[in-house]
Design a protein around this motif. Sequence first.
Motif, mmCIF file in Angstrom:
data_model
loop_
_atom_site.group_PDB
_atom_site.id
_atom_site.type_symbol
_atom_site.label_atom_id
_atom_site.label_comp_id
_atom_site.label_asym_id
_atom_site.label_seq_id
_atom_site.Cartn_x
_atom_site.Cartn_y
_atom_site.Cartn_z
ATOM 1 N N ALA A 1 -12.620 1.520 4.622
ATOM 2 C CA ALA A 1 -10.936 1.365 3.735
ATOM 3 C C ALA A 1 -10.423 2.506 3.676
ATOM 4 C CB ALA A 1 -10.811 0.593 2.552
ATOM 5 N N ASP A 2 -10.535 3.459 4.864
ATOM 6 C CA ASP A 2 -9.209 4.726 4.723
ATOM 7 C C ASP A 2 -7.972 4.556 4.501
ATOM 8 O OD1 ASP A 2 -8.915 7.734 4.522
ATOM 9 O OD2 ASP A 2 -8.482 7.356 6.362
ATOM 10 N N PHE A 3 -7.775 3.361 5.094
ATOM 11 C CA PHE A 3 -6.631 3.155 5.371
ATOM 12 C C PHE A 3 -5.809 1.008 4.825
ATOM 13 C CE2 PHE A 3 -6.808 5.034 9.542
ATOM 14 C CZ PHE A 3 -6.097 5.911 9.612
ATOM 15 N N ILE A 4 -5.245 1.203 3.390
ATOM 16 C CA ILE A 4 -5.439 0.406 2.620
ATOM 17 C C ILE A 4 -4.766 -0.614 3.483
ATOM 18 C CG2 ILE A 4 -6.165 1.911 0.719
ATOM 19 C CD1 ILE A 4 -3.321 1.385 -0.210
ATOM 20 N N ALA A 5 -4.337 -1.876 2.376
ATOM 21 C CA ALA A 5 -3.480 -3.080 3.285
ATOM 22 C C ALA A 5 -2.365 -2.529 2.735
ATOM 23 C CB ALA A 5 -4.268 -4.067 2.285
ATOM 24 N N GLN A 6 -1.642 -3.627 3.364
ATOM 25 C CA GLN A 6 -0.171 -3.277 3.159
ATOM 26 C C GLN A 6 0.762 -4.323 3.702
ATOM 27 O OE1 GLN A 6 0.989 -0.171 2.867
ATOM 28 N NE2 GLN A 6 -0.052 1.455 3.739
ATOM 29 N N GLN A 7 1.062 -5.204 2.373
ATOM 30 C CA GLN A 7 1.368 -6.358 2.613
ATOM 31 C C GLN A 7 3.015 -6.524 2.359
ATOM 32 O OE1 GLN A 7 -1.776 -8.252 -0.041
ATOM 33 N NE2 GLN A 7 -0.817 -9.903 0.866
ATOM 34 N N VAL A 8 3.422 -6.879 3.448
ATOM 35 C CA VAL A 8 5.193 -7.504 3.189
ATOM 36 C C VAL A 8 5.510 -7.804 2.101
ATOM 37 C CG1 VAL A 8 7.011 -7.899 3.811
ATOM 38 C CG2 VAL A 8 5.606 -7.236 5.799
ATOM 39 N N VAL A 9 6.265 -7.337 0.764
ATOM 40 C CA VAL A 9 6.701 -7.699 -0.137
ATOM 41 C C VAL A 9 8.142 -7.120 -0.687
ATOM 42 C CG1 VAL A 9 6.105 -5.375 -1.568
ATOM 43 C CG2 VAL A 9 6.395 -8.040 -2.333
ATOM 44 N N ASP B 1 -5.342 -6.359 -6.282
ATOM 45 C CA ASP B 1 -5.508 -5.295 -7.013
ATOM 46 C C ASP B 1 -4.259 -4.502 -6.652
ATOM 47 O OD1 ASP B 1 -7.653 -6.273 -8.025
ATOM 48 O OD2 ASP B 1 -8.409 -4.673 -7.040
ATOM 49 N N ILE B 2 -3.611 -3.879 -5.240
ATOM 50 C CA ILE B 2 -2.839 -3.215 -4.727
ATOM 51 C C ILE B 2 -1.509 -3.887 -5.904
ATOM 52 C CG2 ILE B 2 -1.822 -2.113 -3.130
ATOM 53 C CD1 ILE B 2 -4.373 -2.031 -1.589
ATOM 54 N N SER B 3 -0.940 -5.216 -4.906
ATOM 55 C CA SER B 3 -0.338 -6.273 -5.458
ATOM 56 C C SER B 3 0.064 -5.518 -7.488
ATOM 57 C CB SER B 3 0.058 -7.267 -4.616
ATOM 58 O OG SER B 3 -0.434 -7.466 -4.138
ATOM 59 N N SER B 4 -0.532 -5.651 -8.286
ATOM 60 C CA SER B 4 -0.388 -6.335 -9.361
ATOM 61 C C SER B 4 -0.534 -4.740 -10.110
ATOM 62 C CB SER B 4 -2.041 -7.019 -10.064
ATOM 63 O OG SER B 4 -2.987 -6.105 -9.324
ATOM 64 N N THR B 5 -0.974 -3.417 -9.118
ATOM 65 C CA THR B 5 -1.260 -2.187 -10.057
ATOM 66 C C THR B 5 0.764 -1.570 -9.483
ATOM 67 O OG1 THR B 5 -3.424 -1.872 -9.462
ATOM 68 C CG2 THR B 5 -1.743 0.169 -10.168
ATOM 69 N N VAL B 6 0.625 -2.449 -8.552
ATOM 70 C CA VAL B 6 2.260 -2.025 -7.773
ATOM 71 C C VAL B 6 3.427 -2.250 -8.892
ATOM 72 C CG1 VAL B 6 4.047 -2.304 -6.217
ATOM 73 C CG2 VAL B 6 2.179 -1.010 -5.151
ATOM 74 N N ASP B 7 3.128 -3.321 -9.355
ATOM 75 C CA ASP B 7 3.743 -4.163 -10.204
ATOM 76 C C ASP B 7 3.974 -2.779 -11.670
ATOM 77 O OD1 ASP B 7 5.874 -6.038 -9.987
ATOM 78 O OD2 ASP B 7 4.790 -7.637 -9.897
ATOM 79 N N ARG B 8 2.837 -2.205 -12.275
ATOM 80 C CA ARG B 8 2.593 -1.698 -13.616
ATOM 81 C C ARG B 8 3.312 -0.740 -13.552
ATOM 82 N NH1 ARG B 8 -3.338 -1.114 -14.179
ATOM 83 N NH2 ARG B 8 -3.014 0.421 -16.240
ATOM 84 N N VAL B 9 3.502 0.060 -12.096
ATOM 85 C CA VAL B 9 3.684 1.655 -11.786
ATOM 86 C C VAL B 9 5.166 1.320 -11.487
ATOM 87 C CG1 VAL B 9 1.231 2.263 -11.844
ATOM 88 C CG2 VAL B 9 2.872 1.536 -9.412
ATOM 89 N N LEU B 10 5.894 0.606 -11.254
ATOM 90 C CA LEU B 10 7.466 0.323 -10.658
ATOM 91 C C LEU B 10 7.981 0.766 -11.635
ATOM 92 C CD1 LEU B 10 8.140 -2.369 -8.544
ATOM 93 C CD2 LEU B 10 8.849 -0.281 -7.776
ATOM 94 N N PRO B 11 9.513 1.770 -11.517
ATOM 95 C CA PRO B 11 10.079 1.948 -12.486
ATOM 96 C C PRO B 11 10.472 0.265 -13.688
ATOM 97 C CG PRO B 11 11.317 2.378 -10.763
ATOM 98 C CD PRO B 11 9.749 2.356 -10.180
ATOM 99 N N ARG B 12 10.488 0.606 -14.757
ATOM 100 C CA ARG B 12 10.709 -1.034 -15.619
ATOM 101 C C ARG B 12 11.891 -1.980 -14.769
ATOM 102 N NH1 ARG B 12 11.127 2.724 -18.999
ATOM 103 N NH2 ARG B 12 9.445 3.098 -20.165
ATOM 104 N N GLN B 13 12.690 -1.419 -14.307
ATOM 105 C CA GLN B 13 13.905 -1.977 -13.768
ATOM 106 C C GLN B 13 13.937 -2.492 -12.386
ATOM 107 O OE1 GLN B 13 14.007 0.726 -14.800
ATOM 108 N NE2 GLN B 13 15.157 1.243 -16.444
ATOM 109 N N GLY C 1 0.830 -0.932 0.385
ATOM 110 C CA GLY C 1 -0.734 0.243 0.317
ATOM 111 C C GLY C 1 0.717 1.054 -0.332
ATOM 112 N N ALA C 2 1.928 0.915 1.117
ATOM 113 C CA ALA C 2 2.695 2.529 0.766
ATOM 114 C C ALA C 2 3.632 2.273 -0.134
ATOM 115 C CB ALA C 2 4.010 2.484 2.206
ATOM 116 N N LEU C 3 3.743 1.704 -1.507
ATOM 117 C CA LEU C 3 4.342 1.975 -2.264
ATOM 118 C C LEU C 3 3.371 2.080 -3.798
ATOM 119 C CD1 LEU C 3 5.947 -1.402 -2.967
ATOM 120 C CD2 LEU C 3 7.581 1.285 -2.890
ATOM 121 N N LEU C 4 2.113 1.325 -3.503
ATOM 122 C CA LEU C 4 0.269 2.341 -4.020
ATOM 123 C C LEU C 4 1.078 4.032 -3.809
ATOM 124 C CD1 LEU C 4 -0.715 1.468 -6.989
ATOM 125 C CD2 LEU C 4 -3.109 1.403 -4.371
#
Length: 349
Positions: A285-293, A161-173, A107-110
């Motif tokens: 859900a004001d505070f979104i999921a924050q899974q360790v990754v 959804d959060i996990s998959s979106t993070v992978d889409r918006v991370l720098p491509r490297q 969540g923090a990454l997103l």
Amino acid sequence: MAPACQTAAISAPISAPSPPAPAHSGQSGCGGTDEITPDPSASAFGTVRIGRGTSAETGVIAEIYARTLRDAGYTVEVVDGGTRQEYLSAMAEGGDQAPLITPDYTGALLLHLTDDGARNPSVTEAPTPSVSAAASGAASASGGPTPTPTGLNVQGMSPGDISSTVDRVLPRQLSTLDPASAENRDALVVTRATAAKYELSSISDLAAHCGQLRFGTPPGFAERSYGTAGLRRLYDCSPGRYVEQSDPSRLVDELADATVDVADIPTASAAIGQNGFVVLEDPQADFIAQQVVPVVRTDALPSSAVDALNTVSGKLSTSDLTFLDQLMSGPDAVSAQDAAAFWVQEGTD
């Protein structure tokens, strides 16, 4: 009642962790990551650098990754990574001293990569290393589309959804490996006395009292999407006063001694149970999921290293995070390295 291995750690703080205990038939969860198989070719890979991330919690997770990879045969160094933007930029740019792995929260990454949800990744290409992650909604160097004015409804996103979106918006490297079930999301927490006085069990119950309550928060909370704006929009709650505190342990003390009435304390904090605090439910859900990754350099790690990290993610639970926090706090606190050593050797459940 705490599991046997958990009780042993609490009653006998670790100064020099003993060798891993042998597996016991029928005992699940107390083996840590004992199924890691050493890779004979790992020693030829060179040093795997792991960033500590942005907090004490990610720091101990980095140590868990390090011990697990050493068990797999790798040479490992745990290094400082700075802020989230600094470690993402360093990893994306590469270099001999840059981390290959850094633990973080989905969540923090997103929120970081989408400017607190203001930028919609459905119309955004992943940023190049030269583009600030906070400004990643701009068109990519390859001519990607520009974002629409409509932001991302982060509160409406599932953990997947959060996990998959993070992978889409991370720098491509960069990419992520398997997220753990372990989660450490923000929460609004009160003492039992405050909960009884105002009949509070949910953030929804705060609406009638927000204006008269003091909210203890980390710096910048009010300006975040889940801060003043989120509380007003989702719960009609306008805090009467913010008391900012950068030291999490001091914030706990300020809630306990009634310097503040409500505090933003992560749900995996051992202080919640130790003080009998009440975590207010968050139905909107004001505070979104924050899974360790684990955030990693894409395709930079051998498969045995990836498998080892995914094994950690498959075992690490929210209760583990609470237990690790308990080990590292209080008068008998142990180091992050010793706490990680115990978890890798013994597990906690």
